[in-house]
Design a protein around this motif. Structure first.
Motif, PDB file in Angstrom:
ATOM      1  N   LYS A   1      32.022  38.724  40.186  1.00 62.69           N
ATOM      2  CA  LYS A   1      31.891  37.624  39.236  1.00 62.69           C
ATOM      3  C   LYS A   1      33.284  37.118  38.822  1.00 62.69           C
ATOM      4  O   LYS A   1      33.536  35.911  38.811  1.00 62.69           O
ATOM      5  N   TYR A   2      34.188  38.043  38.524  1.00 70.99           N
ATOM      6  CA  TYR A   2      35.542  37.645  38.126  1.00 70.99           C
ATOM      7  C   TYR A   2      36.327  37.058  39.291  1.00 70.99           C
ATOM      8  O   TYR A   2      37.129  36.142  39.111  1.00 70.99           O
ATOM      9  N   GLU A   3      36.084  37.559  40.497  1.00 72.40           N
ATOM     10  CA  GLU A   3      36.744  36.987  41.672  1.00 72.40           C
ATOM     11  C   GLU A   3      36.288  35.543  41.907  1.00 72.40           C
ATOM     12  O   GLU A   3      37.090  34.693  42.290  1.00 72.40           O
ATOM     13  N   ALA A   4      35.017  35.276  41.646  1.00 70.72           N
ATOM     14  CA  ALA A   4      34.505  33.909  41.786  1.00 70.72           C
ATOM     15  C   ALA A   4      35.120  32.997  40.727  1.00 70.72           C
ATOM     16  O   ALA A   4      35.455  31.839  41.011  1.00 70.72           O
ATOM     17  N   LYS A   5      35.288  33.520  39.517  1.00 71.39           N
ATOM     18  CA  LYS A   5      35.909  32.731  38.454  1.00 71.39           C
ATOM     19  C   LYS A   5      37.358  32.409  38.795  1.00 71.39           C
ATOM     20  O   LYS A   5      37.870  31.371  38.412  1.00 71.39           O
ATOM     21  N   LEU A   6      38.005  33.319  39.483  1.00 76.04           N
ATOM     22  CA  LEU A   6      39.410  33.148  39.836  1.00 76.04           C
ATOM     23  C   LEU A   6      39.626  31.895  40.691  1.00 76.04           C
ATOM     24  O   LEU A   6      40.610  31.189  40.525  1.00 76.04           O
ATOM     25  N   LYS A   7      38.686  31.619  41.564  1.00 83.98           N
ATOM     26  CA  LYS A   7      38.802  30.463  42.460  1.00 83.98           C
ATOM     27  C   LYS A   7      38.748  29.139  41.704  1.00 83.98           C
ATOM     28  O   LYS A   7      39.349  28.152  42.125  1.00 83.98           O
ATOM     29  N   ASN A   8      38.024  29.119  40.592  1.00 81.20           N
ATOM     30  CA  ASN A   8      37.820  27.872  39.853  1.00 81.20           C
ATOM     31  C   ASN A   8      38.599  27.803  38.547  1.00 81.20           C
ATOM     32  O   ASN A   8      38.377  26.901  37.754  1.00 81.20           O
ATOM     33  N   SER A   9      39.500  28.741  38.307  1.00 79.15           N
ATOM     34  CA  SER A   9      40.180  28.772  37.017  1.00 79.15           C
ATOM     35  C   SER A   9      41.490  27.994  37.037  1.00 79.15           C
ATOM     36  O   SER A   9      42.043  27.698  38.092  1.00 79.15           O
ATOM     37  N   ARG A  10      41.958  27.710  35.838  1.00 75.15           N
ATOM     38  CA  ARG A  10      43.238  27.023  35.689  1.00 75.15           C
ATOM     39  C   ARG A  10      44.379  28.027  35.792  1.00 75.15           C
ATOM     40  O   ARG A  10      44.172  29.233  35.693  1.00 75.15           O
ATOM     41  N   LYS A  11      45.565  27.530  35.950  1.00 75.52           N
ATOM     42  CA  LYS A  11      46.730  28.388  36.126  1.00 75.52           C
ATOM     43  C   LYS A  11      46.984  29.292  34.924  1.00 75.52           C
ATOM     44  O   LYS A  11      47.484  30.389  35.073  1.00 75.52           O
ATOM     45  N   GLU A  12      46.623  28.840  33.729  1.00 78.17           N
ATOM     46  CA  GLU A  12      46.860  29.626  32.519  1.00 78.17           C
ATOM     47  C   GLU A  12      46.044  30.927  32.531  1.00 78.17           C
ATOM     48  O   GLU A  12      46.452  31.938  31.974  1.00 78.17           O
ATOM     49  N   ASN A  13      44.893  30.888  33.143  1.00 79.29           N
ATOM     50  CA  ASN A  13      44.000  32.045  33.135  1.00 79.29           C
ATOM     51  C   ASN A  13      44.210  32.997  34.311  1.00 79.29           C
ATOM     52  O   ASN A  13      43.613  34.065  34.339  1.00 79.29           O
ATOM     53  N   LEU A  14      45.003  32.620  35.260  1.00 74.61           N
ATOM     54  CA  LEU A  14      45.154  33.420  36.476  1.00 74.61           C
ATOM     55  C   LEU A  14      45.650  34.839  36.195  1.00 74.61           C
ATOM     56  O   LEU A  14      45.130  35.804  36.743  1.00 74.61           O
ATOM     57  N   GLU A  15      46.647  34.949  35.344  1.00 76.60           N
ATOM     58  CA  GLU A  15      47.214  36.270  35.063  1.00 76.60           C
ATOM     59  C   GLU A  15      46.187  37.175  34.384  1.00 76.60           C
ATOM     60  O   GLU A  15      46.038  38.337  34.745  1.00 76.60           O
ATOM     61  N   LYS A  16      45.465  36.618  33.428  1.00 79.54           N
ATOM     62  CA  LYS A  16      44.443  37.385  32.715  1.00 79.54           C
ATOM     63  C   LYS A  16      43.315  37.815  33.665  1.00 79.54           C
ATOM     64  O   LYS A  16      42.884  38.967  33.653  1.00 79.54           O
ATOM     65  N   LEU A  17      42.848  36.892  34.486  1.00 81.48           N
ATOM     66  CA  LEU A  17      41.778  37.206  35.435  1.00 81.48           C
ATOM     67  C   LEU A  17      42.226  38.221  36.478  1.00 81.48           C
ATOM     68  O   LEU A  17      41.486  39.146  36.807  1.00 81.48           O
ATOM     69  N   ASN A  18      43.436  38.060  36.986  1.00 83.47           N
ATOM     70  CA  ASN A  18      43.948  39.024  37.965  1.00 83.47           C
ATOM     71  C   ASN A  18      44.064  40.419  37.369  1.00 83.47           C
ATOM     72  O   ASN A  18      43.804  41.422  38.047  1.00 83.47           O
ATOM     73  N   SER A  19      44.422  40.491  36.110  1.00 81.64           N
ATOM     74  CA  SER A  19      44.508  41.776  35.428  1.00 81.64           C
ATOM     75  C   SER A  19      43.127  42.425  35.308  1.00 81.64           C
ATOM     76  O   SER A  19      42.967  43.620  35.562  1.00 81.64           O
ATOM     77  N   LYS A  20      42.132  41.631  34.931  1.00 83.78           N
ATOM     78  CA  LYS A  20      40.761  42.144  34.833  1.00 83.78           C
ATOM     79  C   LYS A  20      40.257  42.600  36.205  1.00 83.78           C
ATOM     80  O   LYS A  20      39.636  43.651  36.330  1.00 83.78           O
ATOM     81  N   ILE A  21      40.519  41.797  37.219  1.00 84.12           N
ATOM     82  CA  ILE A  21      40.078  42.131  38.572  1.00 84.12           C
ATOM     83  C   ILE A  21      40.710  43.434  39.029  1.00 84.12           C
ATOM     84  O   ILE A  21      40.033  44.304  39.589  1.00 84.12           O
ATOM     85  N   ALA A  22      41.993  43.602  38.772  1.00 86.62           N
ATOM     86  CA  ALA A  22      42.683  44.836  39.163  1.00 86.62           C
ATOM     87  C   ALA A  22      42.082  46.034  38.444  1.00 86.62           C
ATOM     88  O   ALA A  22      41.881  47.100  39.057  1.00 86.62           O
ATOM     89  N   SER A  23      41.769  45.877  37.173  1.00 87.95           N
ATOM     90  CA  SER A  23      41.174  46.975  36.401  1.00 87.95           C
ATOM     91  C   SER A  23      39.795  47.349  36.939  1.00 87.95           C
ATOM     92  O   SER A  23      39.489  48.527  37.133  1.00 87.95           O
ATOM     93  N   TYR A  24      38.981  46.326  37.161  1.00 90.00           N
ATOM     94  CA  TYR A  24      37.635  46.604  37.687  1.00 90.00           C
ATOM     95  C   TYR A  24      37.698  47.188  39.094  1.00 90.00           C
ATOM     96  O   TYR A  24      36.899  48.041  39.448  1.00 90.00           O
ATOM     97  N   ARG A  25      38.634  46.744  39.892  1.00 87.65           N
ATOM     98  CA  ARG A  25      38.787  47.271  41.244  1.00 87.65           C
ATOM     99  C   ARG A  25      39.165  48.761  41.196  1.00 87.65           C
ATOM    100  O   ARG A  25      38.640  49.577  41.954  1.00 87.65           O
ATOM    101  N   TYR A  26      40.061  49.109  40.279  1.00 90.52           N
ATOM    102  CA  TYR A  26      40.458  50.510  40.110  1.00 90.52           C
ATOM    103  C   TYR A  26      39.257  51.367  39.706  1.00 90.52           C
ATOM    104  O   TYR A  26      39.020  52.436  40.273  1.00 90.52           O
ATOM    105  N   ILE A  27      38.497  50.869  38.732  1.00 93.17           N
ATOM    106  CA  ILE A  27      37.309  51.605  38.269  1.00 93.17           C
ATOM    107  C   ILE A  27      36.302  51.749  39.402  1.00 93.17           C
ATOM    108  O   ILE A  27      35.715  52.817  39.600  1.00 93.17           O
TER     109      ILE A  27
END
Length: 78
Positions: free
Chosen positions: A23-49
């Motif tokens: 779900k977060y990876e899909a959001k990443l494709k459609n997000s603005r540049k301001e949100n990229l860092e936050k989304l990438n951080s969430k994705i990395a965390s969920y990927r680790y878990i």
């Protein structure tokens, strides 16, 4: 302690986390540049878990199979 049941639970939890991760990876494709860092951080965390759950599930599955073999050997010896 039933390793097989615990393993199944970990696999199910990993599946739920994977759904959230996608779900977060899909959001990443459609997000603005301001949100990229936050989304990438969430994705990395969920990927680790996700991978932690998956590896734990596989470890428990191996233990369950090992215990089944030991139990069978004990029955055969008796």
């Amino acid at each position: 302690m039933d390793y097989f049941t615990m393993s199944k639970e970990y696999f199910q939890d990993a599946k739920k986390i994977l759904k959230t991760l996608r779900k977060y990876e899909a959001k990443l494709k459609n997000s603005r540049k301001e949100n990229l860092e936050k989304l990438n951080s969430k994705i990395a965390s969920y990927r680790y878990i996700y991978y932690d759950l998956l590896n734990t599930a596989k470890l428990l599955e191996k233990r369950a199979k090992k215990n089944q073999t030991k139990d069978k050997e004990k029955k055969d010896a008796a």
